[in-house]
Each structure stands twice: as C-alpha cells, then as structure tokens.
Write a protein that holds these residues in place. Structure first.
Motif, short mmCIF file in Angstrom:
data_model
loop_
_atom_site.label_atom_id
_atom_site.label_comp_id
_atom_site.label_asym_id
_atom_site.label_seq_id
_atom_site.Cartn_x
_atom_site.Cartn_y
_atom_site.Cartn_z
N ARG A 203 13.84 -0.33 -133.77
CA ARG A 203 14.23 -0.13 -132.22
C ARG A 203 15.46 0.17 -131.83
O ARG A 203 16.11 0.17 -130.72
N ILE B 87 18.28 -1.89 -131.87
CA ILE B 87 18.42 -3.09 -131.04
C ILE B 87 20.11 -3.69 -131.34
O ILE B 87 20.77 -3.91 -130.36
N THR C 288 21.91 1.74 -120.47
CA THR C 288 20.72 0.77 -120.42
C THR C 288 19.47 1.56 -120.31
O THR C 288 18.30 1.19 -120.66
N ARG C 289 19.58 2.46 -119.25
CA ARG C 289 18.21 3.30 -118.88
C ARG C 289 17.87 4.33 -120.13
O ARG C 289 16.80 4.41 -120.60
N ALA D 30 16.17 2.03 -122.60
CA ALA D 30 14.69 1.74 -122.29
C ALA D 30 13.99 3.08 -122.46
O ALA D 30 12.65 2.93 -123.07
N ALA D 31 14.46 4.13 -122.01
CA ALA D 31 13.63 5.42 -122.54
C ALA D 31 13.53 5.38 -123.98
O ALA D 31 12.45 6.05 -124.54
N ARG E 180 13.44 3.17 -126.21
CA ARG E 180 12.22 2.13 -126.74
C ARG E 180 10.81 2.58 -126.28
O ARG E 180 10.12 2.46 -127.04
N LEU E 181 10.69 3.33 -125.10
CA LEU E 181 9.48 3.63 -124.75
C LEU E 181 9.14 4.94 -125.62
O LEU E 181 7.88 5.08 -126.11
N TYR F 251 8.31 3.44 -129.24
CA TYR F 251 6.96 2.93 -129.14
C TYR F 251 5.86 3.77 -129.23
O TYR F 251 4.98 3.88 -129.96
N LEU F 252 5.96 4.80 -128.25
CA LEU F 252 4.66 5.94 -128.09
C LEU F 252 4.69 6.52 -129.45
O LEU F 252 3.60 6.67 -130.08
N HIS G 57 1.63 8.84 -130.76
CA HIS G 57 1.85 9.84 -129.79
C HIS G 57 3.21 10.30 -129.44
O HIS G 57 3.87 10.34 -128.56
N ALA H 265 3.94 12.79 -126.42
CA ALA H 265 4.04 11.96 -125.20
C ALA H 265 5.60 11.21 -125.36
O ALA H 265 6.13 10.99 -124.30
N TYR I 23 10.84 11.38 -123.45
CA TYR I 23 11.63 10.02 -123.37
C TYR I 23 12.82 10.01 -124.19
O TYR I 23 13.79 9.63 -124.03
N GLN J 227 18.42 10.35 -134.48
CA GLN J 227 17.15 9.69 -134.78
C GLN J 227 15.81 10.15 -134.23
O GLN J 227 14.79 10.64 -134.58
N PRO K 191 16.65 -1.75 -115.91
CA PRO K 191 16.09 -0.38 -115.96
C PRO K 191 14.45 -0.58 -116.27
O PRO K 191 14.15 -1.41 -117.00
N VAL L 110 8.37 -0.20 -119.84
CA VAL L 110 9.50 -0.63 -120.52
C VAL L 110 10.45 -1.37 -119.51
O VAL L 110 10.81 -0.51 -118.57
N TRP M 1 18.40 9.12 -141.62
CA TRP M 1 18.41 10.65 -141.25
C TRP M 1 19.85 11.55 -141.32
O TRP M 1 20.63 10.73 -141.51
#
Lengths: 226, 136
Positions: A47, A49, A145-146, A149-150, A152-153, A156-157, A162, A165, A169, A186, B77, B88, B136
C-alpha cells in the motif's frame, strides 16, 4: 546494492531496512529479494504506507533514523543519479563508461556520507540539525493526502480483481501528487506490466527538461545540478 | 447495503451502512468498530483524546453517525467508489505534517517474504537506513 554496506556497517550498530513499495507483493518482489540474498530485513509494502508516512516519492529514497528513533535526514534520493538520462542507451539498456563512472561516483559519495554518520553519530556533518530537517521536509498538502487515499482505493480495487474500476483512482493519485514517481510508475505497472519502464516513463522523464528525476541530496560530494 | 470501509491504516471493515451521496450513516457501534472513535455525548474519543463533534454528524435520534461528515470535520480526505461500495478515509495533512515535523520516525509494521512482522520501532538502539525500492 545494500548488502555490502549492511555487512560493513552492521557490526557498528547500523542496519539497513529495505521497503519494497510494491503492490505486486510477494509475487513480484520474491525473485529480487532472493537474488540479493539480504541479511537485513526486506519488508513488503503493497500500500506504499512507508512512502506516505515518510514523504518518499521515488525509489531509491532513504531516511536516516538514529538510535533514539529520531530522523536525522528526511526522505531524499539514496545514492542514485540522473546519469541514466544521458548515458543509458534506451534500446540496449547499456550504460556508457562515462555513465557508469558518474553513477559510481555519486553512489560512493553517498555511501561515504553514511559511513561518516555511523562513525560520528550526531557529530557527523551529514546528520542534520532539526531546523534544517524541517526546512527540507517537503510540505504535506491536502492534495498529497487525497492522492494517498485515491491510491489506496485504487490499490484495494485492483487487488480485489477490479482493475478497470481502479483506473480512475490511479489517475487521480497521479494528478494530485505529480512529484511522486512511485505512484506514477506503480500505477502504470498495475495497469499494464512493463509500462513503468516503457515509452510513457521515458516521455515523462524527457518532459522534466532541466528538472532532476533524482534530485541530488544536499550534501558534500553530490552534483548540485545535473 | 454492505459497505467496505478502509479507515486510515486499519484493515478493511465491512459493515451495513446507508450511503447517500457524500454521506455514509453507520450505527454508533459500527462507527467505533470501523474507526476506533467512540462517539459520546461529551465528544468523539479515541483513547484519551476527545474532540468536539461537528453538528449534524450524529443523527437526530442519536442512533447513527455520518462517517464522511466526521472525517471532513477532522480534515481527513474521503474517497469512495459507489459501484463497489468502498470508502477510504485518509489521514489529515495537518496530522501528517505535525508527525513529520516532530522528527520522530513514524512507526509501521510490515511483513517480510517469510511473513514475519517487523516494526521500525524494533530497531531502537541501532542507526537505521530506511530505504525504498521496487520491482517496477
């Protein structure tokens, strides 16, 4: 790359901790880790992080942390240089002799700085004063930070199967944090294996013009411009 | 409808919730299970820390709370995918900035190839060269 340094310096209270910013997880990192035969910890960060927490934007980026858990150098380019931009043949992937020499010189200077810190600790001129570190920290913005979050979404998808989908993001993460080559490469790689080092990558590198791909750390022995 | 909540670094949490545009209503118990925040009459509490709750975050009957409303109030966010019902919630930029400016190395736990867990705080007492790489 880091194994020799770890072997040399670990008897003196030092350790390398390598973090793979790699959403492919074990599937994509295992062969690399196996080939390196590291004796230092190699952690897998699907992720990203650690990049998010420490403000890393590319690989390799490094943070120096002292015995008390205090940062003494914030995230910066870790021994790499932009030599590849002028000296790498993009077809054969061969680096010219000049390029190899430049790469070794920059890496050597960076390793020497690490050795100096391991030997002298807070008295090393490479251990930065707190105010200087704060000056050098890239400001964390709402956009960053946005972007996290994008990412991570999307991650995850994609992980759930997916990928289609996830794409918007991923595009959003790249748009919101354009300085992050790790998000960029990445997400390209997740979208299409090989894309991280393909024509889009080289076009983006060329579009930098005079701006560095690997900003040199502000330290003695490093190029000040490329 | 079940919704997957990814709240900061917590693992995915699936919960029944009512999504409505930018709002997502959860029972107070699910809210705490998903986020760690306990919504009490005196404020929202996470461990010892309590903050005031913005007006409108808790429903009129006191049974539900709007997680995105709460997150936005804290500057966190919020990104959501409605087709897959995934939400999220990230970290506030001010929190991230303050953490870095403290110069204390933020802790994290990750696994290695053998599945062993490592935290950066385990290496106290040694100088740590924390370095990123990727395939990558």
């Amino acid at each position: 790359v880091w194994q020799a340094l770890h072997e040399e310096l670990s008897p003196r209270g030092f350790t390398v901790v390598a973090v793979a910013l790699d959403s492919g997880g074990i599937a994509t990192t295992a062969q690399w880790i196996g080939a390196a035969k590291p004796t230092y910890p190699c952690l897998i960060d699907e992720r990203h992080i650690v990049a998010d927490l420490y403000g890393m934007v590319n690989v390799p980026n490094a943070v120096w942390i002292d015995e008390a858990g205090v940062i003494v150098r914030p995230a910066e380019t870790a021994g790499s240089s932009d030599a590849f931009r002028r000296h790498l043949n993009r077809t054969t992937k061969q680096m010219s002799d000049d390029g190899l020499a430049e790469r070794e010189r920059v890496r050597g200077a960076y390793f020497d700085a690490l050795r100096d810190w391991v030997a002298h600790g807070p008295r090393s001129r490479f251990a930065l004063a707190p105010d200087e570190i704060r000056r050098r920290l890239a400001g964390v913005t709402e956009a960053h930070t946005r972007a996290a979050a994008a990412f991570r979404l999307g991650q995850y998808l994609a992980h759930q199967g997916h990928l289609g989908a996830a794409r918007p993001y991923f595009a959003e993460a790249r748009r919101l944090h354009p300085e992050s080559w790790s998000y960029r490469r990445q997400t390209w790689e997740l979208e299409e294996p090989g894309k991280a080092a393909g024509p889009e990558f080289w076009a983006a590198v060329d579009a930098l013009g005079d701006q560095p791909y690997y900003p040199p750390p502000k330290m003695e022995g490093m190029p000040t411009t490329r | 409808m079940p919704v997957t909540i990814l709240y900061q670094n917590r693992p995915p949490f699936v919960v029944p919730a009512d999504a409505d545009g930018e709002d997502l209503w959860l029972s107070l118990a699910d809210f705490q299970a998903a986020t760690g925040w306990d919504l009490k009459p005196e404020g929202a509490c996470l461990g010892d820390m309590c903050v005031p709750i913005a007006p409108g975050v808790v429903s009129g009957d006191g049974r539900q709370a709007n997680l995105p409303g709460f997150a936005r109030w804290l500057g966190q966010p919020v990104v959501h995918d409605d087709a897959r019902a995934v939400w999220v919630f990230g970290e506030a930029a001010s929190t991230r900035r303050a953490a870095l400016e403290s110069l204390r190395a933020p802790d994290f736990t990750l696994t290695d190839l053998e599945g062993r867990r490592h935290s950066i705080s385990e290496y106290r007492g040694r100088k740590v060269f924390l370095v990123s790489w990727a395939s990558w």
